[in-house]
Design a protein around this motif. Sequence first.
Motif, PDB file in Angstrom:
ATOM      1  N   UNK B  25      25.147  30.694  63.923  1.00  0.00           N
ATOM      2  CA  UNK B  25      26.323  31.392  63.351  1.00  0.00           C
ATOM      3  C   UNK B  25      26.058  31.179  61.651  1.00  0.00           C
ATOM      4  N   UNK B  26      25.818  29.948  61.333  1.00  0.00           N
ATOM      5  CA  UNK B  26      25.534  29.785  60.140  1.00  0.00           C
ATOM      6  C   UNK B  26      24.322  30.769  59.401  1.00  0.00           C
ATOM      7  N   UNK B  27      23.285  30.706  60.152  1.00  0.00           N
ATOM      8  CA  UNK B  27      22.154  31.504  59.768  1.00  0.00           C
ATOM      9  C   UNK B  27      22.373  32.988  59.659  1.00  0.00           C
ATOM     10  N   UNK B  28      23.310  33.415  60.608  1.00  0.00           N
ATOM     11  CA  UNK B  28      23.515  34.682  60.727  1.00  0.00           C
ATOM     12  C   UNK B  28      24.302  35.192  59.586  1.00  0.00           C
ATOM     13  N   UNK B  29      25.118  34.216  58.961  1.00  0.00           N
ATOM     14  CA  UNK B  29      25.874  34.396  57.637  1.00  0.00           C
ATOM     15  C   UNK B  29      25.146  34.176  56.281  1.00  0.00           C
ATOM     16  N   UNK B  30      24.748  35.552  55.889  1.00  0.00           N
ATOM     17  CA  UNK B  30      23.741  35.449  54.712  1.00  0.00           C
ATOM     18  C   UNK B  30      24.288  34.393  53.462  1.00  0.00           C
ATOM     19  N   UNK B  31      25.316  34.411  53.220  1.00  0.00           N
ATOM     20  CA  UNK B  31      25.743  33.424  52.178  1.00  0.00           C
ATOM     21  C   UNK B  31      25.344  31.946  52.615  1.00  0.00           C
ATOM     22  N   UNK B  32      25.849  31.824  53.816  1.00  0.00           N
ATOM     23  CA  UNK B  32      25.638  30.301  54.069  1.00  0.00           C
ATOM     24  C   UNK B  32      24.187  29.987  54.197  1.00  0.00           C
ATOM     25  N   UNK B  33      23.494  31.118  54.866  1.00  0.00           N
ATOM     26  CA  UNK B  33      22.007  30.645  54.941  1.00  0.00           C
ATOM     27  C   UNK B  33      21.311  30.621  53.610  1.00  0.00           C
ATOM     28  N   UNK B  34      21.728  31.342  52.396  1.00  0.00           N
ATOM     29  CA  UNK B  34      21.427  31.013  51.011  1.00  0.00           C
ATOM     30  C   UNK B  34      21.577  29.687  50.628  1.00  0.00           C
ATOM     31  N   UNK B 278      28.095  25.056  47.236  1.00  0.00           N
ATOM     32  CA  UNK B 278      29.380  25.875  47.391  1.00  0.00           C
ATOM     33  C   UNK B 278      29.115  26.780  48.585  1.00  0.00           C
ATOM     34  N   UNK B 279      27.894  27.438  48.631  1.00  0.00           N
ATOM     35  CA  UNK B 279      27.739  28.662  49.653  1.00  0.00           C
ATOM     36  C   UNK B 279      27.590  27.808  50.770  1.00  0.00           C
ATOM     37  N   UNK B 280      27.100  26.695  51.153  1.00  0.00           N
ATOM     38  CA  UNK B 280      26.864  25.970  52.177  1.00  0.00           C
ATOM     39  C   UNK B 280      28.155  25.532  52.720  1.00  0.00           C
ATOM     40  N   UNK B 281      29.097  25.323  52.063  1.00  0.00           N
ATOM     41  CA  UNK B 281      30.402  24.973  52.432  1.00  0.00           C
ATOM     42  C   UNK B 281      31.035  26.117  52.836  1.00  0.00           C
ATOM     43  N   UNK B 282      31.137  27.205  52.099  1.00  0.00           N
ATOM     44  CA  UNK B 282      31.642  28.419  52.593  1.00  0.00           C
ATOM     45  C   UNK B 282      31.346  28.691  53.966  1.00  0.00           C
ATOM     46  N   UNK B 283      29.860  28.670  54.092  1.00  0.00           N
ATOM     47  CA  UNK B 283      29.461  29.068  55.434  1.00  0.00           C
ATOM     48  C   UNK B 283      29.866  27.890  56.711  1.00  0.00           C
ATOM     49  N   UNK B 284      29.889  26.794  56.043  1.00  0.00           N
ATOM     50  CA  UNK B 284      30.229  25.779  57.081  1.00  0.00           C
ATOM     51  C   UNK B 284      31.723  26.240  57.650  1.00  0.00           C
ATOM     52  N   UNK B 285      32.501  26.370  56.653  1.00  0.00           N
ATOM     53  CA  UNK B 285      34.001  26.687  56.860  1.00  0.00           C
ATOM     54  C   UNK B 285      34.106  27.701  57.842  1.00  0.00           C
ATOM     55  N   UNK B 286      33.297  28.821  57.710  1.00  0.00           N
ATOM     56  CA  UNK B 286      33.424  30.021  58.650  1.00  0.00           C
ATOM     57  C   UNK B 286      33.201  29.386  59.999  1.00  0.00           C
ATOM     58  N   UNK B 287      32.090  28.709  60.125  1.00  0.00           N
ATOM     59  CA  UNK B 287      31.398  28.293  61.266  1.00  0.00           C
ATOM     60  C   UNK B 287      32.199  27.167  62.138  1.00  0.00           C
ATOM     61  N   UNK B 288      32.953  26.249  61.405  1.00  0.00           N
ATOM     62  CA  UNK B 288      33.592  24.870  61.885  1.00  0.00           C
ATOM     63  C   UNK B 288      35.086  25.178  61.872  1.00  0.00           C
ATOM     64  N   UNK B 289      35.635  26.020  60.947  1.00  0.00           N
ATOM     65  CA  UNK B 289      37.354  26.185  61.137  1.00  0.00           C
ATOM     66  C   UNK B 289      37.693  27.493  61.573  1.00  0.00           C
ATOM     67  N   UNK B 290      38.156  27.512  63.033  1.00  0.00           N
ATOM     68  CA  UNK B 290      38.380  28.741  63.613  1.00  0.00           C
ATOM     69  C   UNK B 290      39.522  29.520  62.887  1.00  0.00           C
ATOM     70  N   UNK B 291      40.177  28.692  62.168  1.00  0.00           N
ATOM     71  CA  UNK B 291      41.543  29.257  61.721  1.00  0.00           C
ATOM     72  C   UNK B 291      41.533  30.173  60.448  1.00  0.00           C
ATOM     73  N   UNK B 292      40.432  29.916  59.562  1.00  0.00           N
ATOM     74  CA  UNK B 292      40.116  30.630  58.310  1.00  0.00           C
ATOM     75  C   UNK B 292      39.341  31.951  58.338  1.00  0.00           C
TER      76      UNK B 292
END
Lengths: 271, 292
Positions: B25-34, B278-292
């Motif tokens: 999921x993280x890799x599919x998210x371009x921001x998180x990947x960067x 910062x980008x990694x944190x954003x990506x992780x939030x999308x992956x780990x936190x289903x509420x966001x």
Amino acid sequence: MNEPLLSVEALGVTYRSRRGPVEAVRGVSFACGREKLGIVGESGSGKSTVGRAIMGLLPRGARLRATELAFQGQDLTRCSESQMTSLRGRRIAMILQEPKFALNPVMTIGDQIAEAYRAHHRVSGTAARGHGLEMLAAVHIRNPARMWRAHAHELSGGMAQRAMIAMMLAPGPDLLIADEPTSALDVISRQSVLAILDELVAERGMGLMLISHDLGLVASFCDRVLVMEKGAVVEQLPADRLARARHPYTKALLAARPRLEVEMAARSRNR
Amino acid sequence: MTALDTSPGSRLAARSARIFLAGQQLILNPIGLVGLLIVAALVLVALLAPMLAPHAPDAQNLDLRLIAPGGDHPLGTDQLGRDILSRILHGARITLGIVALVVVIAAPIGLVVGCVAGYHGGWVDVVMMRITDVFLAFPRLILALALVAAMGPGITNAVIAIAVTAWPVYARIARAETLTVRGTDYVSAARLQGASSWRLIRRQIMPACTNSLIVRVTLDMAGIILTAAGLGFLGLGAQPPSPEWGAMIAQGREYLFDQWWIATVPGVAILVVSLGFNLLGDGLRDVLDPRA
């Protein structure tokens, strides 16, 4: 009846509320030995509060008083919090109504059973696992090893309640308080869960307090019945004599039970 | 029990499958990947710095002072003739080390304080949270500056000071998560089993807090890097000749108009790495936190 496990004398619980104190339980006295004791009453009659008072887990703002509240001769009102902690689970256990919410969603069933056991017994992980698997077998889980790895969301209500029973009975308590253990279950799993409870209580010589609103269930399952109304015990009688109850409230409860013939008759009349 | 048939064969398989799915999921998210790539590059550079660097980070050559980028020195040299590329690569170790130490110190403190305060409530909660508020009331850099100034400059004291300013945020998050978990039936059930408060916090409540804490910590790493560089710039963090990026900027400041690369290169390094976290944190939030 042999010597009582639990004796309660003039137990009262008062909740503080904005409109002054509310007496949830008033002057309740009873004793429970190694038997099956049913407590019935409608919602708000204080039956669950009695269970929580015995466990020492009343919500904040509740006040408890009793001339006697003793478990195997130990005065529960004088126990410190750490004494209560070692008592809870180890000697008195309680089963909650909604098994699916009472299991941690992020831990496997096995981890939770082992955790419950190891809270009271200093044993290795392997020993706890062995004991836990035995407990799962005792509640008639056909494949304990697979259940061990499962999470709560993978189980049906009946399965979850059995896992819960296994977890609560793992430390080997003397008294089990079951607060509406079958209300959230369908009719078939209700029967099997009750049968398992019955079997385990008989096998281990435990005492069981079954808290329920279902008179029919209590009457067929328990040895003795305590009827509560508005925080007080109104009648105490052997289960098989429930049909000949004297107190008007017990009679009213019995009369309020849904009966199939009456329902059918009413329905055909409407047609 | 047929519903269980889809479950993986073992705990290890389940765990690796979950990590794999989260990674996917993280890799599919371009921001998180960067972000992931930048952080991975940082870790790699920090590990391999001595092999990647063309020169020693503190080798001076006064004949080759202030050389513009190009040739033997791709990013130029500073006022003492040291190769800037080598210094940047070695500086990555210091930066990563500071970040790791701060997180290792601050995150557990915040987790414990937040969980204990949230679980016990009442005056325990009031006292612990007011102490937390005291720390939160100061701007982080100012508080860290004051602490380092009091304890004396140096990289160890900088780490301690940054950790002291970092934990209150984690305590807040852990407390908020604890409050949502505390009232659940499974926590009551654990109490009914006779679990002591500490056992309950450790086994039932802390695991529920870790996901949001991980996200927050990752997002915070950029702030930690900036604070560390800030302290280095002001001469309170890593001391020369250490190739810490903030200290490098401070040394290059005097030459900024004529030899721009001395201060700019470490500046860019700080920018890119902070952005990466910062980008990694954003990506992780999308992956780990289903509420966001």
